[in-house]
Scaffold this motif. Sequence first.
Motif, PDB file in Angstrom:
ATOM      1  N   LEU A   1      34.095  63.866  -9.442  1.00  0.00           N
ATOM      2  CA  LEU A   1      34.411  65.544  -9.254  1.00  0.00           C
ATOM      3  C   LEU A   1      35.018  65.984 -10.539  1.00  0.00           C
ATOM      4  N   GLU A   2      35.632  65.349 -11.328  1.00  0.00           N
ATOM      5  CA  GLU A   2      36.496  66.623 -12.470  1.00  0.00           C
ATOM      6  C   GLU A   2      35.451  66.615 -13.176  1.00  0.00           C
ATOM      7  N   GLY A   3      34.035  65.986 -13.045  1.00  0.00           N
ATOM      8  CA  GLY A   3      33.343  66.977 -14.120  1.00  0.00           C
ATOM      9  C   GLY A   3      32.079  67.769 -13.248  1.00  0.00           C
ATOM     10  N   MET A   4      32.211  68.290 -12.113  1.00  0.00           N
ATOM     11  CA  MET A   4      31.086  69.185 -11.567  1.00  0.00           C
ATOM     12  C   MET A   4      32.429  70.045 -11.442  1.00  0.00           C
ATOM     13  N   ALA A   5      33.883  69.742 -11.507  1.00  0.00           N
ATOM     14  CA  ALA A   5      34.769  70.872 -11.052  1.00  0.00           C
ATOM     15  C   ALA A   5      34.998  72.091 -12.806  1.00  0.00           C
TER      16      ALA A   5
ATOM     17  N   SER B   1      21.888  51.153  -6.222  1.00  0.00           N
ATOM     18  CA  SER B   1      22.733  51.438  -5.220  1.00  0.00           C
ATOM     19  C   SER B   1      23.643  50.621  -6.973  1.00  0.00           C
ATOM     20  N   GLU B   2      22.798  49.778  -7.163  1.00  0.00           N
ATOM     21  CA  GLU B   2      23.345  49.039  -8.890  1.00  0.00           C
ATOM     22  C   GLU B   2      24.059  49.996  -9.515  1.00  0.00           C
ATOM     23  N   GLU B   3      23.360  51.505 -10.184  1.00  0.00           N
ATOM     24  CA  GLU B   3      23.352  52.531 -11.326  1.00  0.00           C
ATOM     25  C   GLU B   3      25.097  52.550 -10.726  1.00  0.00           C
ATOM     26  N   PHE B   4      24.832  52.389  -9.203  1.00  0.00           N
ATOM     27  CA  PHE B   4      26.077  53.082  -8.530  1.00  0.00           C
ATOM     28  C   PHE B   4      27.269  52.555  -8.474  1.00  0.00           C
ATOM     29  N   LYS B   5      27.073  51.679  -8.312  1.00  0.00           N
ATOM     30  CA  LYS B   5      28.671  50.117  -7.942  1.00  0.00           C
ATOM     31  C   LYS B   5      29.616  50.925  -8.308  1.00  0.00           C
ATOM     32  N   GLU B   6      30.242  51.287  -9.182  1.00  0.00           N
ATOM     33  CA  GLU B   6      31.059  51.681  -9.341  1.00  0.00           C
ATOM     34  C   GLU B   6      32.062  52.568  -8.427  1.00  0.00           C
ATOM     35  N   PHE B   7      31.436  53.414  -8.622  1.00  0.00           N
ATOM     36  CA  PHE B   7      31.004  55.086  -7.738  1.00  0.00           C
ATOM     37  C   PHE B   7      31.632  55.074  -6.444  1.00  0.00           C
ATOM     38  N   ALA B   8      30.400  53.250  -5.787  1.00  0.00           N
ATOM     39  CA  ALA B   8      30.492  53.302  -4.108  1.00  0.00           C
ATOM     40  C   ALA B   8      31.936  52.265  -3.690  1.00  0.00           C
ATOM     41  N   GLU B   9      31.771  51.362  -4.891  1.00  0.00           N
ATOM     42  CA  GLU B   9      33.261  51.000  -5.287  1.00  0.00           C
ATOM     43  C   GLU B   9      34.780  51.611  -4.467  1.00  0.00           C
ATOM     44  N   GLU B  10      34.435  52.645  -5.459  1.00  0.00           N
ATOM     45  CA  GLU B  10      36.063  53.596  -5.420  1.00  0.00           C
ATOM     46  C   GLU B  10      35.791  54.147  -4.461  1.00  0.00           C
ATOM     47  N   LEU B  11      34.408  54.951  -3.661  1.00  0.00           N
ATOM     48  CA  LEU B  11      34.492  55.704  -2.279  1.00  0.00           C
ATOM     49  C   LEU B  11      35.201  54.859  -1.324  1.00  0.00           C
ATOM     50  N   VAL B  12      34.810  53.505  -1.121  1.00  0.00           N
ATOM     51  CA  VAL B  12      35.201  52.564   0.181  1.00  0.00           C
ATOM     52  C   VAL B  12      36.546  52.705  -0.307  1.00  0.00           C
ATOM     53  N   LYS B  13      37.145  52.432  -1.631  1.00  0.00           N
ATOM     54  CA  LYS B  13      38.251  51.859  -1.956  1.00  0.00           C
ATOM     55  C   LYS B  13      39.790  53.202  -1.145  1.00  0.00           C
TER      56      LYS B  13
ATOM     57  N   SER C   1      24.967  52.368 -19.437  1.00  0.00           N
ATOM     58  CA  SER C   1      24.345  51.508 -18.806  1.00  0.00           C
ATOM     59  C   SER C   1      25.563  51.818 -17.460  1.00  0.00           C
ATOM     60  N   SER C   2      26.728  52.581 -18.150  1.00  0.00           N
ATOM     61  CA  SER C   2      27.554  52.322 -17.279  1.00  0.00           C
ATOM     62  C   SER C   2      27.786  52.902 -15.586  1.00  0.00           C
ATOM     63  N   SER C   3      28.672  52.773 -14.377  1.00  0.00           N
ATOM     64  CA  SER C   3      28.127  54.295 -13.843  1.00  0.00           C
ATOM     65  C   SER C   3      28.934  55.059 -13.673  1.00  0.00           C
ATOM     66  N   PRO C   4      29.431  56.221 -13.224  1.00  0.00           N
ATOM     67  CA  PRO C   4      30.098  57.390 -13.376  1.00  0.00           C
ATOM     68  C   PRO C   4      30.923  56.512 -12.223  1.00  0.00           C
ATOM     69  N   SER C   5      32.393  57.186 -12.587  1.00  0.00           N
ATOM     70  CA  SER C   5      33.238  56.955 -11.221  1.00  0.00           C
ATOM     71  C   SER C   5      33.322  57.983 -10.332  1.00  0.00           C
TER      72      SER C   5
END
Length: 127
Positions: free
Chosen positions: A30-34, A105-117, A21-25
């Motif tokens: 980026l690390e995973g894709m690379a 978006s709820e599934e990617f909340k952590e990801f989105a917060e990092e992008l905004v930050k 249930s955790s969202s990818p950061s």
Amino acid sequence: MSSRRNASESDKDETSSASPSSSPSTAAALEGMAEAIEKGAHLPSVDERIKHALECPCVKPLRDTSCGEEFDMALTCFMKADEATRASDCADRFVALHQCMVKHSEEFKEFAEELVKHKNVEGPAQV
């Protein structure tokens, strides 16, 4: 993973990727894709490299989301496209991935917060 990471960062990544249930950061994505792209670089055909990349456990958290199919299509396009035209050739695939992530978006909340930050950060990605 970078050797300069401390144990608590490593524990955090392992905890977040262990839970379905955790969202990818952003950093993990980026690390995973690379890592996925790099792991199959030695293989002779692009199709083999893509298959190997998609089977990498490093992208499993992204593939196991509601947007897994869109991620697969975007990564496949990225790996097949010529480097000079990659942005234009694959824009529609990445737009579809983005739209899916917005829809879920709820599934990617952590990801989105990092992008905004990090929205005003310039230069190459630091992972």
